[in-house]
Design a protein around this motif. Structure first.
Motif, PDB file in Angstrom:
ATOM      1  N   THR A 295     -88.299  38.252 -99.067  1.00  0.00           N
ATOM      2  CA  THR A 295     -89.280  39.058 -98.442  1.00  0.00           C
ATOM      3  C   THR A 295     -89.158  40.582 -98.044  1.00  0.00           C
ATOM      4  N   GLY A 296     -88.187  40.808 -97.555  1.00  0.00           N
ATOM      5  CA  GLY A 296     -87.720  41.184 -97.203  1.00  0.00           C
ATOM      6  C   GLY A 296     -86.569  41.297 -95.672  1.00  0.00           C
TER       7      GLY A 296
ATOM      8  N   ARG B 242     -86.442  54.201 -77.420  1.00  0.00           N
ATOM      9  CA  ARG B 242     -87.491  53.411 -77.439  1.00  0.00           C
ATOM     10  C   ARG B 242     -86.859  52.635 -78.818  1.00  0.00           C
ATOM     11  N   PRO B 243     -86.932  51.747 -78.091  1.00  0.00           N
ATOM     12  CA  PRO B 243     -86.401  50.097 -79.470  1.00  0.00           C
ATOM     13  C   PRO B 243     -87.717  50.578 -80.887  1.00  0.00           C
ATOM     14  N   VAL B 244     -87.181  50.904 -82.130  1.00  0.00           N
ATOM     15  CA  VAL B 244     -88.771  51.156 -83.431  1.00  0.00           C
ATOM     16  C   VAL B 244     -87.864  50.276 -84.660  1.00  0.00           C
ATOM     17  N   ALA B 245     -88.812  49.495 -84.708  1.00  0.00           N
ATOM     18  CA  ALA B 245     -88.625  47.987 -85.895  1.00  0.00           C
ATOM     19  C   ALA B 245     -88.580  49.403 -87.453  1.00  0.00           C
ATOM     20  N   TYR B 246     -88.210  48.997 -87.921  1.00  0.00           N
ATOM     21  CA  TYR B 246     -88.309  49.550 -89.483  1.00  0.00           C
ATOM     22  C   TYR B 246     -88.159  48.121 -90.217  1.00  0.00           C
ATOM     23  N   TYR B 247     -89.166  48.319 -91.434  1.00  0.00           N
ATOM     24  CA  TYR B 247     -89.158  47.401 -92.404  1.00  0.00           C
ATOM     25  C   TYR B 247     -88.897  47.747 -93.857  1.00  0.00           C
ATOM     26  N   PHE B 248     -88.271  47.138 -94.947  1.00  0.00           N
ATOM     27  CA  PHE B 248     -87.588  46.779 -96.085  1.00  0.00           C
ATOM     28  C   PHE B 248     -87.805  46.262 -96.732  1.00  0.00           C
TER      29      PHE B 248
ATOM     30  N   THR C   5     -94.508  49.238 -95.231  1.00  0.00           N
ATOM     31  CA  THR C   5     -95.144  49.040 -94.238  1.00  0.00           C
ATOM     32  C   THR C   5     -94.572  47.608 -93.480  1.00  0.00           C
ATOM     33  N   ARG C   6     -95.019  47.561 -92.230  1.00  0.00           N
ATOM     34  CA  ARG C   6     -94.981  46.334 -91.243  1.00  0.00           C
ATOM     35  C   ARG C   6     -95.959  45.634 -92.095  1.00  0.00           C
ATOM     36  N   PRO C   7     -95.295  44.098 -92.175  1.00  0.00           N
ATOM     37  CA  PRO C   7     -96.551  42.728 -92.906  1.00  0.00           C
ATOM     38  C   PRO C   7     -97.208  42.592 -92.666  1.00  0.00           C
ATOM     39  N   ALA C   8     -98.886  42.248 -93.518  1.00  0.00           N
ATOM     40  CA  ALA C   8     -99.471  42.065 -93.250  1.00  0.00           C
ATOM     41  C   ALA C   8    -100.295  41.035 -92.612  1.00  0.00           C
ATOM     42  N   GLY C   9    -100.906  40.461 -91.868  1.00  0.00           N
ATOM     43  CA  GLY C   9    -100.829  39.386 -91.238  1.00  0.00           C
ATOM     44  C   GLY C   9    -101.764  38.259 -92.133  1.00  0.00           C
ATOM     45  N   PRO C  10    -101.984  36.947 -91.406  1.00  0.00           N
ATOM     46  CA  PRO C  10    -102.715  36.551 -92.798  1.00  0.00           C
ATOM     47  C   PRO C  10    -103.944  36.321 -92.966  1.00  0.00           C
ATOM     48  N   ARG C  11    -104.699  37.666 -91.940  1.00  0.00           N
ATOM     49  CA  ARG C  11    -106.225  38.232 -92.698  1.00  0.00           C
ATOM     50  C   ARG C  11    -105.917  39.734 -93.368  1.00  0.00           C
TER      51      ARG C  11
END
Length: 367
Positions: free
Chosen positions: A86-87, A97-103, A111-117
């Protein structure tokens, strides 16, 4: 040994190239890591993965959007319970500061993947916080410094605000509901002044006291490797031993005395340690129970036993490395095995995960 560069040649197996810069602002597709692990890592200064591990398009995007970053970790993501890619999550350090990026699966920033809800977590600036939140923080924590601000949203509506501040040299997590009403507050894990570094130490370079303990009291165990940990100026040594197909860890201070894990140097512990903390002197601890459960990972201590494809990729990736150990397991809902490998290049420690076919799915520099 010289530290080498993770080559672009492995990128086809790690990430999909070809992303284009998005028009979204960085806060829309990034988040700040707030775990104690990353807090300590950020304070200490991270050991970097070479940026060449990234496809050129993703590297170019980071060069423009996160100038001056230090690459910490790259990890492929899959749809839960499936092998559907998925990415990719890329964690970098920016401005200490540590920062997470999503591809996404095509390598484009997302965007950051959505949770189960369907929930998503969005990073916010101080100006983007509700006035009720800003007012409460200003009145309760005069002179505070905002470290992290996030909103947990479902369908665009804020359900919760999660704030981390620095006040009186202490991190504090403060939570508000979706309307900005105070919910709770507690001290965050880790001290902002905390530093923690780790490096590989060869057995020959351990102190004589530690070597004597290993060759006498723990001679029936198979030696794995040793790590030097410096925490707030205090040095300890974690020595990894193997027995009965299990990993045990002994914690020594600089004088070669056993200390309890997580305790200051000088705190003695019994010479008989429980399973999971360390082995009993003289021989392996018998299995605690014969009750059926998840199969224990297979431990590999000889790098020649790795699949040829994994070995080939390691050799292509590192000009010279010391193989430490590997765990082999089959993830749920998958038929193939995965290999979690610890290795060192010089004193730098790395953890990597591969499929049996040699696909690199995670790389992390431990620092």
């Amino acid at each position: 040994m010289k530290r080498s560069v993770l080559t672009v040649a492995i990128l086809a197996t790690l990430l999909t190239a070809g992303c284009n810069k998005s028009t979204m602002m960085p806060d829309q597709y990034s988040d700040t890591e707030t775990s104690s692990l990353f807090s300590a890592r950020a304070a200490a200064g991270s050991a970097a993965l070479p940026a060449s591990i990234l496809p050129s398009a993703i590297k170019s995007w980071l060069d423009q959007s996160a100038a001056g970053y230090t690459l910490i970790k790259v990890e492929k993501k899959y749809q839960p319970g499936t092998t559907t890619f998925t990415g990719t999550k890329v964690t970098v350090q920016v401005n200490d500061r540590p920062v997470a990026y999503y591809f996404d699966a095509n390598g484009a920033p997302t965007t950051r993947p959505a949770g189960p809800r369907g929930e998503i977590v969005v990073s916010l600036t101080s100006d983007q916080l509700p006035s009720a939140v800003r007012s409460y923080l200003g009145q309760t924590y005069a002179g505070y410094q905002l470290l992290v601000a996030e909103a947990m949203q479902i369908n665009g509506a804020a359900q919760e605000y999660r704030i981390q501040i620095l006040t009186n040299n202490q991190r504090v997590d403060v939570h508000f509901d979706g309307s900005g009403v105070f919910r709770d507050a507690h001290t965050a894990p880790g001290n902002p002044a905390t530093t923690h570094t780790v490096r590989y130490v060869s057995r020959d370079n351990l102190s004589e006291a530690i070597k004597n303990a290993l060759s006498s009291t723990y001679s029936t165990y198979t030696y794995g490797w040793a790590e030097e940990h410096v925490h707030d100026g205090t040095t300890t040594y974690d020595v990894k031993l193997f027995g009965s197909s299990r990993l045990f860890v002994l914690h020594f201070d600089t004088a070669g005395s056993l200390v309890a894990p997580g305790k200051p140097t000088g705190v003695p512990v019994s010479s008989t340690l429980v399973a999971g903390q360390g082995p009993k002197p003289g021989g392996p601890t018998p299995p605690a129970s014969s009750t059926a459960g998840p199969a224990a990972p297979l431990i590999i201590l000889n790098g020649d036993q790795l699949p040829a494809a994994v070995t080939a990729l390691l050799r292509a990736t590192f000009s010279s490395y010391t193989f430490l150990a590997a765990e082999v397991h089959t993830p749920p809902h998958q038929s193939g095995s995965e290999y979690k490998i610890d290795l060192a290049v010089g004193q730098q420690l790395y953890t990597l995960r591969f499929t049996a076919s040699g696909e690199l799915i995670m790389a992390e520099a431990r620092g």
